[in-house]
Design an enzyme around this catalytic site. Structure first.
Site, mmCIF file in Angstrom:
data_model
loop_
_atom_site.group_PDB
_atom_site.id
_atom_site.type_symbol
_atom_site.label_atom_id
_atom_site.label_comp_id
_atom_site.label_asym_id
_atom_site.label_seq_id
_atom_site.Cartn_x
_atom_site.Cartn_y
_atom_site.Cartn_z
ATOM 1 N N GLU A 114 -16.350 17.884 -38.529
ATOM 2 C CA GLU A 114 -15.054 17.926 -39.227
ATOM 3 C C GLU A 114 -14.455 19.285 -38.894
ATOM 4 O O GLU A 114 -14.829 20.297 -39.489
ATOM 5 C CB GLU A 114 -15.259 17.771 -40.744
ATOM 6 C CG GLU A 114 -16.090 16.550 -41.155
ATOM 7 C CD GLU A 114 -15.403 15.230 -40.836
ATOM 8 O OE1 GLU A 114 -14.163 15.187 -40.827
ATOM 9 O OE2 GLU A 114 -16.114 14.247 -40.563
ATOM 10 N N GLU A 171 -4.290 27.179 -35.417
ATOM 11 C CA GLU A 171 -4.250 27.058 -36.880
ATOM 12 C C GLU A 171 -3.773 28.394 -37.429
ATOM 13 O O GLU A 171 -4.324 29.435 -37.061
ATOM 14 C CB GLU A 171 -5.662 26.831 -37.417
ATOM 15 C CG GLU A 171 -6.228 25.492 -37.142
ATOM 16 C CD GLU A 171 -7.566 25.326 -37.885
ATOM 17 O OE1 GLU A 171 -8.554 25.907 -37.440
ATOM 18 O OE2 GLU A 171 -7.588 24.612 -38.896
ATOM 19 N N LYS A 213 -26.689 25.079 -44.827
ATOM 20 C CA LYS A 213 -26.325 26.492 -44.717
ATOM 21 C C LYS A 213 -24.862 26.608 -45.111
ATOM 22 O O LYS A 213 -23.980 26.198 -44.365
ATOM 23 C CB LYS A 213 -26.506 27.029 -43.295
ATOM 24 C CG LYS A 213 -26.404 28.550 -43.269
ATOM 25 C CD LYS A 213 -25.805 29.105 -42.003
ATOM 26 C CE LYS A 213 -24.318 29.022 -41.946
ATOM 27 N NZ LYS A 213 -23.583 29.872 -42.905
ATOM 28 N N CYS A 239 -7.592 23.098 -43.597
ATOM 29 C CA CYS A 239 -7.499 22.420 -42.298
ATOM 30 C C CYS A 239 -6.404 21.359 -42.277
ATOM 31 O O CYS A 239 -5.915 21.008 -41.211
ATOM 32 C CB CYS A 239 -8.839 21.770 -41.978
ATOM 33 S SG CYS A 239 -9.409 20.713 -43.317
HETATM 34 P P1 NAD Z 1 -16.363 28.691 -38.778
HETATM 35 O O1 NAD Z 1 -16.560 27.651 -37.747
HETATM 36 O O2 NAD Z 1 -16.299 30.106 -38.351
HETATM 37 O O3 NAD Z 1 -17.535 28.620 -39.871
HETATM 38 C C1 NAD Z 1 -17.874 27.427 -40.525
HETATM 39 C C2 NAD Z 1 -19.355 27.467 -40.835
HETATM 40 O O4 NAD Z 1 -20.063 27.564 -39.614
HETATM 41 C C3 NAD Z 1 -19.793 28.655 -41.682
HETATM 42 O O5 NAD Z 1 -20.857 28.257 -42.525
HETATM 43 C C4 NAD Z 1 -20.300 29.633 -40.637
HETATM 44 O O6 NAD Z 1 -21.249 30.546 -41.141
HETATM 45 C C5 NAD Z 1 -20.927 28.680 -39.640
HETATM 46 N N1 NAD Z 1 -21.040 29.225 -38.284
HETATM 47 C C6 NAD Z 1 -20.247 30.130 -37.663
HETATM 48 N N2 NAD Z 1 -20.726 30.380 -36.414
HETATM 49 C C7 NAD Z 1 -21.825 29.600 -36.255
HETATM 50 C C8 NAD Z 1 -22.774 29.396 -35.199
HETATM 51 N N3 NAD Z 1 -22.667 30.064 -34.044
HETATM 52 N N4 NAD Z 1 -23.780 28.514 -35.390
HETATM 53 C C9 NAD Z 1 -23.894 27.843 -36.558
HETATM 54 N N5 NAD Z 1 -23.045 27.995 -37.593
HETATM 55 C C10 NAD Z 1 -22.025 28.857 -37.438
HETATM 56 O O7 NAD Z 1 -15.083 28.265 -39.581
HETATM 57 P P2 NAD Z 1 -14.462 28.968 -40.862
HETATM 58 O O8 NAD Z 1 -13.537 30.022 -40.418
HETATM 59 O O9 NAD Z 1 -15.496 29.344 -41.833
HETATM 60 O O10 NAD Z 1 -13.703 27.728 -41.517
HETATM 61 C C11 NAD Z 1 -12.425 27.418 -41.179
HETATM 62 C C12 NAD Z 1 -12.400 26.309 -40.159
HETATM 63 O O11 NAD Z 1 -12.938 25.120 -40.749
HETATM 64 C C13 NAD Z 1 -11.000 25.957 -39.756
HETATM 65 O O12 NAD Z 1 -10.941 25.697 -38.390
HETATM 66 C C14 NAD Z 1 -10.715 24.706 -40.577
HETATM 67 O O13 NAD Z 1 -9.696 23.918 -40.064
HETATM 68 C C15 NAD Z 1 -12.044 24.031 -40.553
HETATM 69 N N6 NAD Z 1 -12.169 23.050 -41.656
HETATM 70 C C16 NAD Z 1 -12.130 21.720 -41.341
HETATM 71 C C17 NAD Z 1 -12.202 20.765 -42.360
HETATM 72 C C18 NAD Z 1 -12.148 19.286 -42.060
HETATM 73 O O14 NAD Z 1 -12.302 18.492 -42.975
HETATM 74 N N7 NAD Z 1 -11.928 18.885 -40.828
HETATM 75 C C19 NAD Z 1 -12.320 21.197 -43.686
HETATM 76 C C20 NAD Z 1 -12.359 22.558 -43.958
HETATM 77 C C21 NAD Z 1 -12.291 23.483 -42.925
#
Ligand code: NAD
Length: 484
Positions: free
Chosen positions: A251, A387, A174, A286
């Site tokens: 991650e 962040e 997804k 991130c």
């Molecule tokens: P997010 O957690 O809101 O969303 C990430 C993914 O999870 C999306 O596909 C979203 O649709 C899905 N999601 C959201 N709520 C969900 C739920 N209740 N159940 C299942 N899936 C759900 O994060 P974001 O704002 O899209 O991304 C930014 C975050 O990702 C930041 O915290 C960033 O640091 C982190 N990130 C980490 C890495 C790493 O390598 N550690 C890399 C990139 C981004």
């Protein structure tokens, strides 16, 4: 409407069972890009069944043969880098040149793991009994559910899918609701490369909750969830996975400290810190700099030189010639960054440059924020603990190594940290003390395929990339053979 993008399930383009779609908009100007199939749990069930069926075929294909198909996918991805980069710039907003670099880098995970897949060795273990033989063999975990974010719409996908399928697993992905086009283009490439139907399924959806609920509905089939995103969602998924004793790879977010010692190569440090903060999705990364600690004797000079360069950064639509910083992903993200900066200003943070939403022509329809520098920040302020996820550089003054290392570690996050110094002893002491999964020393380029990356503390569990990345998707089975 003809511009409906369908999901990829069992090697076919399919609409959501409900027929629903959602609108996808360009963050740079608000224009409608496409209608995206809005999947739900029923679509996930079909995708899981397809992945389960494909597992029986794919896991039996020798790793070398799987690798040949993966390398075909890599070549196709490289050939189409410009087209896919265009999709990334349209839906994510990052500068087109940066998007092209992302696509090429993302393709590298396919060949790296195609090769690593051939090295998933078991062992013939020396036996303590003359009549017994002991061995281990290595098997794919099974069907994997994957959830990815929007900030690196291609790379966050190949960094998971490549090791998973190299290990012999099959996947239901997804992608983020804001960047489905890139994911679907990758899915097409996998099909064209000859990777069998059902090995890589993509379910797009506006609301992620029903999708992940369906992922947890069949724990005997879906054996692992791999997630990149926020700590908040990572914890929710980990709780659900724990109830089913399902394997997790998380991650999650970061709060990267950057430490600039007074013996650093000044100019190189300024340029690298600028890149770490602003030139990777405009700070929506991130591993980008969140807290910049500069030693007192060079603090003012560093901020002055840094701010001068920040004022020269070109902000705009990612297709604009020379653009270095695009829009934030959504209005909500923009307002969150604006509020965080306002709050920091009220606490006494000194805005050296920037500090406001861009509302004039040509920015008025997009989610643009001025590249911002804030001096004299304090460790206990929200901006130091969250962040920032935007083009805002925050500076902190320090006097000695013990103090700065303790302050840098004072965070629930442990993803990335950076050190600038020319003193080897200081560098080694810093690496050894910093509680972060990835450390850049005099380097602002980030990681490469060959090394594992992942977080300590609340930044995650597991590693992606490197030889370790493959083992997230493998189970070890032991056998005792009695010869009598
Ligand atoms: P997010 O957690 O809101 O969303 C990430 C993914 O999870 C999306 O596909 C979203 O649709 C899905 N999601 C959201 N709520 C969900 C739920 N209740 N159940 C299942 N899936 C759900 O994060 P974001 O704002 O899209 O991304 C930014 C975050 O990702 C930041 O915290 C960033 O640091 C982190 N990130 C980490 C890495 C790493 O390598 N550690 C890399 C990139 C981004």
């Amino acid at each position: 409407m003809s511009n409906i993008k369908q999901m990829i399930i069992d090697g076919q383009r399919v609409a959501a069972k409900t027929g629903r779609t959602y609108a996808l908009h360009n963050p740079a100007n608000g224009t409608l890009l496409a209608q995206i199939s809005d999947g739900d749990g029923d679509d996930v069930e079909v995708a899981i069944a397809s992945a389960h069926k494909a597992l029986g075929i794919w896991s039996k294909i020798p790793a070398k043969q799987r690798g040949i198909l993966m390398k075909k996918a890599e070549h196709l991805l490289q050939e189409r880098a410009v087209d896919i980069a265009r999709l990334i710039t349209l839906e994510n907003g990052k500068p087109f040149e940066e998007a092209q670099q992302e696509v090429l880098f993302s393709s590298g995970y396919l060949s790296w793991f195609a090769e690593e897949g051939r090295r998933a060795y078991g062992d013939w273990i020396p036996s303590p009994y003359p009549h017994k033989r002991l061995l281990t063999l290595v098997k794919p975990v099974g069907v994997v559910a994957a959830i990815t974010p929007w900030n690196f719409p291609a790379n966050m996908i190949t960094r998971k899918i490549a090791p998973a399928i190299a290990a012999g697993c099959t996947v239901v992905l997804k992608p983020a609701d804001t960047t489905p086009l890139t994911a679907l283009a990758l899915g097409e490439i996998f099909i064209e490369a000859g990777i069998p139907a059902g090995v890589f399924n993509i379910v797009t959806a506006k609301d992620p909750a029903p999708i992940s609920e369906a992922f947890f509905r069949y724990p005997e089939i879906v054996r692992m969830i791999t997630f990149t995103g926020s700590v908040r969602v990572g914890k929710l998924l980990a709780q659900k996975a724990a109830e089913r004793v399902m394997r997790v790879d998380l991650e999650l977010g970061g709060n990267a400290p950057v430490i600039v010692y007074d013996d650093a190569d000044f100019e190189k440090a300024v340029d690298n810190v600028l890149a770490i903060k602003f030139l990777r999705v405009g700070g929506e990364s991130c591993i980008c700099a969140n807290r910049i600690y500069v030693q007192a004797s060079i603090y003012d000079k560093f901020i002055a030189a840094f701010s001068k360069k920040v004022q020269q950064l070109k902000v705009g639509d990612g297709f604009m010639s020379g653009a270095q910083i695009g829009p934030l992903i959504t209005q909500v993200a923009l307002q969150r960054v604006a509020a965080l900066v306002d709050e920091t200003k009220q606490r006494g943070g000194c805005i050296v440059t920037g500090g406001h939403v861009l509302t004039s022509v040509p920015y008025q329809q997009g989610n643009f924020y001025t590249p911002t520098v804030i001096a004299d920040c304090q460790d206990d302020w929200p901006i130091a603990q969250q962040e920032i996820f935007g083009p805002v550089a925050c500076f902190y003054k320090f006097s000695n190594i013990e103090e700065v290392l303790a302050r840098a570690n004072h965070s629930v996050y442990g993803l990335a940290a950076y050190v600038f110094s020319q003193d080897m002893a200081k560098i080694i002491r810093s690496i050894e003390s910093l509680e972060y999964g990835f450390i850049g020393v005099n380097d602002g380029q980030g990681y490469t395929h060959e090394i594992p990356v992942g977080g300590l503390k609340e930044s995650g569990i597991g590693r992606e990339g490197g030889k370790q990345g493959l083992w997230s998707y493998l189970e070890v089975q032991s056998a005792v053979i009695n010869l009598e």
